[in-house]
Design a protein around this motif. Structure first.
Motif, mmCIF file in Angstrom:
data_model
loop_
_atom_site.group_PDB
_atom_site.id
_atom_site.type_symbol
_atom_site.label_atom_id
_atom_site.label_comp_id
_atom_site.label_asym_id
_atom_site.label_seq_id
_atom_site.Cartn_x
_atom_site.Cartn_y
_atom_site.Cartn_z
ATOM 1 N N ARG A 132 36.254 19.258 35.664
ATOM 2 C CA ARG A 132 35.231 19.167 36.710
ATOM 3 C C ARG A 132 35.220 20.380 37.634
ATOM 4 O O ARG A 132 34.227 20.649 38.299
ATOM 5 N N ALA A 133 36.317 21.107 37.667
ATOM 6 C CA ALA A 133 36.409 22.255 38.576
ATOM 7 C C ALA A 133 35.810 23.518 37.982
ATOM 8 O O ALA A 133 35.719 24.535 38.672
ATOM 9 N N ALA A 134 35.392 23.473 36.708
ATOM 10 C CA ALA A 134 34.880 24.685 36.062
ATOM 11 C C ALA A 134 33.672 24.339 35.207
ATOM 12 O O ALA A 134 33.708 23.389 34.414
ATOM 13 N N ARG A 135 32.603 25.122 35.318
ATOM 14 C CA ARG A 135 31.376 24.850 34.569
ATOM 15 C C ARG A 135 31.588 25.017 33.067
ATOM 16 O O ARG A 135 31.101 24.211 32.273
ATOM 17 N N GLN A 136 32.286 26.078 32.671
ATOM 18 C CA GLN A 136 32.552 26.334 31.252
ATOM 19 C C GLN A 136 34.014 25.976 30.981
ATOM 20 O O GLN A 136 34.920 26.736 31.323
ATOM 21 N N SER A 137 34.238 24.817 30.386
ATOM 22 C CA SER A 137 35.624 24.358 30.250
ATOM 23 C C SER A 137 35.739 23.238 29.243
ATOM 24 O O SER A 137 34.756 22.590 28.878
ATOM 25 N N LEU A 138 36.960 23.014 28.792
ATOM 26 C CA LEU A 138 37.289 21.807 28.038
ATOM 27 C C LEU A 138 38.751 21.454 28.302
ATOM 28 O O LEU A 138 39.570 22.318 28.609
ATOM 29 N N VAL A 139 39.042 20.173 28.189
ATOM 30 C CA VAL A 139 40.391 19.655 28.386
ATOM 31 C C VAL A 139 40.742 18.795 27.180
ATOM 32 O O VAL A 139 39.942 17.942 26.761
ATOM 33 N N LEU A 140 41.918 19.016 26.588
ATOM 34 C CA LEU A 140 42.396 18.206 25.481
ATOM 35 C C LEU A 140 43.224 17.034 26.003
ATOM 36 O O LEU A 140 43.679 17.038 27.153
ATOM 37 N N GLU A 141 43.443 16.059 25.137
ATOM 38 C CA GLU A 141 44.230 14.893 25.532
ATOM 39 C C GLU A 141 45.682 15.251 25.833
ATOM 40 O O GLU A 141 46.369 14.524 26.557
ATOM 41 N N ASN A 142 46.167 16.360 25.302
ATOM 42 C CA ASN A 142 47.548 16.764 25.576
ATOM 43 C C ASN A 142 47.680 17.519 26.900
ATOM 44 O O ASN A 142 48.752 18.024 27.232
ATOM 45 N N GLY A 143 46.582 17.601 27.656
ATOM 46 C CA GLY A 143 46.613 18.232 28.968
ATOM 47 C C GLY A 143 46.281 19.709 28.970
ATOM 48 O O GLY A 143 46.160 20.318 30.042
ATOM 49 N N SER A 144 46.111 20.321 27.805
ATOM 50 C CA SER A 144 45.744 21.734 27.763
ATOM 51 C C SER A 144 44.297 21.925 28.205
ATOM 52 O O SER A 144 43.432 21.077 27.948
ATOM 53 N N ARG A 145 44.052 23.061 28.858
ATOM 54 C CA ARG A 145 42.715 23.370 29.357
ATOM 55 C C ARG A 145 42.280 24.749 28.890
ATOM 56 O O ARG A 145 43.090 25.669 28.813
ATOM 57 N N VAL A 146 40.993 24.883 28.602
ATOM 58 C CA VAL A 146 40.374 26.177 28.305
ATOM 59 C C VAL A 146 39.260 26.371 29.322
ATOM 60 O O VAL A 146 38.336 25.560 29.406
ATOM 61 N N ILE A 147 39.353 27.447 30.107
ATOM 62 C CA ILE A 147 38.416 27.705 31.192
ATOM 63 C C ILE A 147 37.721 29.039 30.942
ATOM 64 O O ILE A 147 38.376 30.062 30.709
ATOM 65 N N GLY A 148 36.388 29.044 30.991
ATOM 66 C CA GLY A 148 35.620 30.268 30.858
ATOM 67 C C GLY A 148 35.175 30.787 32.216
ATOM 68 O O GLY A 148 34.604 30.032 33.015
ATOM 69 N N LEU A 149 35.434 32.068 32.482
ATOM 70 C CA LEU A 149 35.113 32.662 33.786
ATOM 71 C C LEU A 149 34.265 33.912 33.600
ATOM 72 O O LEU A 149 34.710 34.877 32.976
ATOM 73 N N PRO A 150 33.047 33.945 34.137
ATOM 74 C CA PRO A 150 32.245 35.168 34.094
ATOM 75 C C PRO A 150 32.759 36.178 35.106
ATOM 76 O O PRO A 150 33.582 35.854 35.969
ATOM 77 N N GLU A 151 32.266 37.415 35.003
ATOM 78 C CA GLU A 151 32.747 38.460 35.902
ATOM 79 C C GLU A 151 32.358 38.179 37.345
ATOM 80 O O GLU A 151 31.190 38.054 37.685
ATOM 81 N N SER A 152 33.366 38.073 38.189
ATOM 82 C CA SER A 152 33.196 37.894 39.627
ATOM 83 C C SER A 152 34.549 38.109 40.281
ATOM 84 O O SER A 152 35.253 37.149 40.591
ATOM 85 N N PRO A 153 34.963 39.357 40.486
ATOM 86 C CA PRO A 153 36.300 39.641 40.996
ATOM 87 C C PRO A 153 36.639 38.930 42.299
ATOM 88 O O PRO A 153 37.783 38.575 42.545
ATOM 89 N N ALA A 154 35.624 38.680 43.152
ATOM 90 C CA ALA A 154 35.891 38.087 44.458
ATOM 91 C C ALA A 154 36.174 36.594 44.381
ATOM 92 O O ALA A 154 36.807 36.024 45.273
ATOM 93 N N THR A 155 35.705 35.921 43.325
ATOM 94 C CA THR A 155 35.825 34.454 43.268
ATOM 95 C C THR A 155 36.584 33.952 42.052
ATOM 96 O O THR A 155 36.622 32.759 41.802
ATOM 97 N N VAL A 156 37.216 34.849 41.295
ATOM 98 C CA VAL A 156 37.828 34.471 40.037
ATOM 99 C C VAL A 156 39.302 34.103 40.196
ATOM 100 O O VAL A 156 40.007 33.865 39.226
#
Length: 231
Positions: A112-136
């Motif tokens: 829920r904290a990231a627009r481009q993301s997925l979470v597996l049942e084992n707790g692993s997360r994949v988060i996609g971040l576009p270029e934004s040095p100030a907010t990344v």
């Protein structure tokens, strides 16, 4: 880049249950994607820091997605960050990870904290971040950081992302087609004093790019542009 295979019936073995000695073999056995010799060499190389200079349509985002899912599936609770110039590009890579997860029979949900993301049942997360040095900022203990099209993002953005690794000493993959002869990716790729595994692949050596296509593509565009996209 080539697309992941279509989903099949759910796997009977949970994603975290198998820990391979060679990532390329695990990927071939579980994800319906058989890496070619160069892709297998990259996946199985023991180094944590890799720089990949690749032609267009070589399959770099599919390879990166396979690496990301392998890390997420075999390291419960792992955090994988995917950086890219735009949200569309980072989201496309996250979607390819999701396709591999579904092929493997893994259930996913979004973070829920990231627009481009997925979470597996084992707790692993994949988060996609576009270029934004100030907010990344704000992520830590990253197991794998992938920076896609690294030649086309700012040095400040790369530096912001690299900060995620200061505690974890996680793996770092730079992937890009060739860009301008300046900037972080170009300078580090050509600096032999830095401890990176470097892979540069020619379009001529890619079995998935027809020679006839390269010959046709070369005619209407300047040679410098052709060599940038298809080194």
């Amino acid at each position: 880049s080539s697309r992941p295979p279509a989903p099949h019936a759910p796997a009977t073995i949970p994603p975290s249950a198998q820990t391979p000695t060679q990532p390329s073999l695990w990927i071939a056995q579980n994800l319906g994607f058989t890496p070619d010799a160069t892709q297998a060499q990259i996946l199985d190389h023991h180094g944590l820091r890799k720089m990949l200079c690749l032609p267009r349509q070589w399959g770099k985002s599919t390879l990166a997605a396979a690496k990301a899912y392998h890390t997420a599936a075999t390291q419960p609770g792992a955090l994988i960050i995917v950086g890219a110039p735009t949200e569309r590009q980072s989201g496309e890579l996250v979607n390819k990870v999701r396709a591999f997860a579904h092929f493997h029979g893994a259930k996913t949900k979004s973070d829920r904290a990231a627009r481009q993301s997925l979470v597996l049942e084992n707790g692993s997360r994949v988060i996609g971040l576009p270029e934004s040095p100030a907010t990344v900022r704000g992520y830590s203990n990253v197991a794998l950081l992938i920076i896609d099209e690294a030649a086309y993002v700012s040095d400040a953005y790369i530096q912001s992302l690299r900060g995620f690794l200061c505690k974890s000493n996680g793996a770092l993959w730079y992937l890009s087609t060739a860009g301008a002869r300046k900037g972080y990716f170009y300078e580090h790729f050509h600096n032999s004093d830095l401890d990176y595994a470097r892979f540069k692949v020619s379009a001529e050596d890619c079995p998935r790019i027809p020679k006839a296509f390269l010959a046709e593509e070369r005619k209407p565009i300047p040679e410098a542009d052709f060599c940038r996209d298809y080194p």
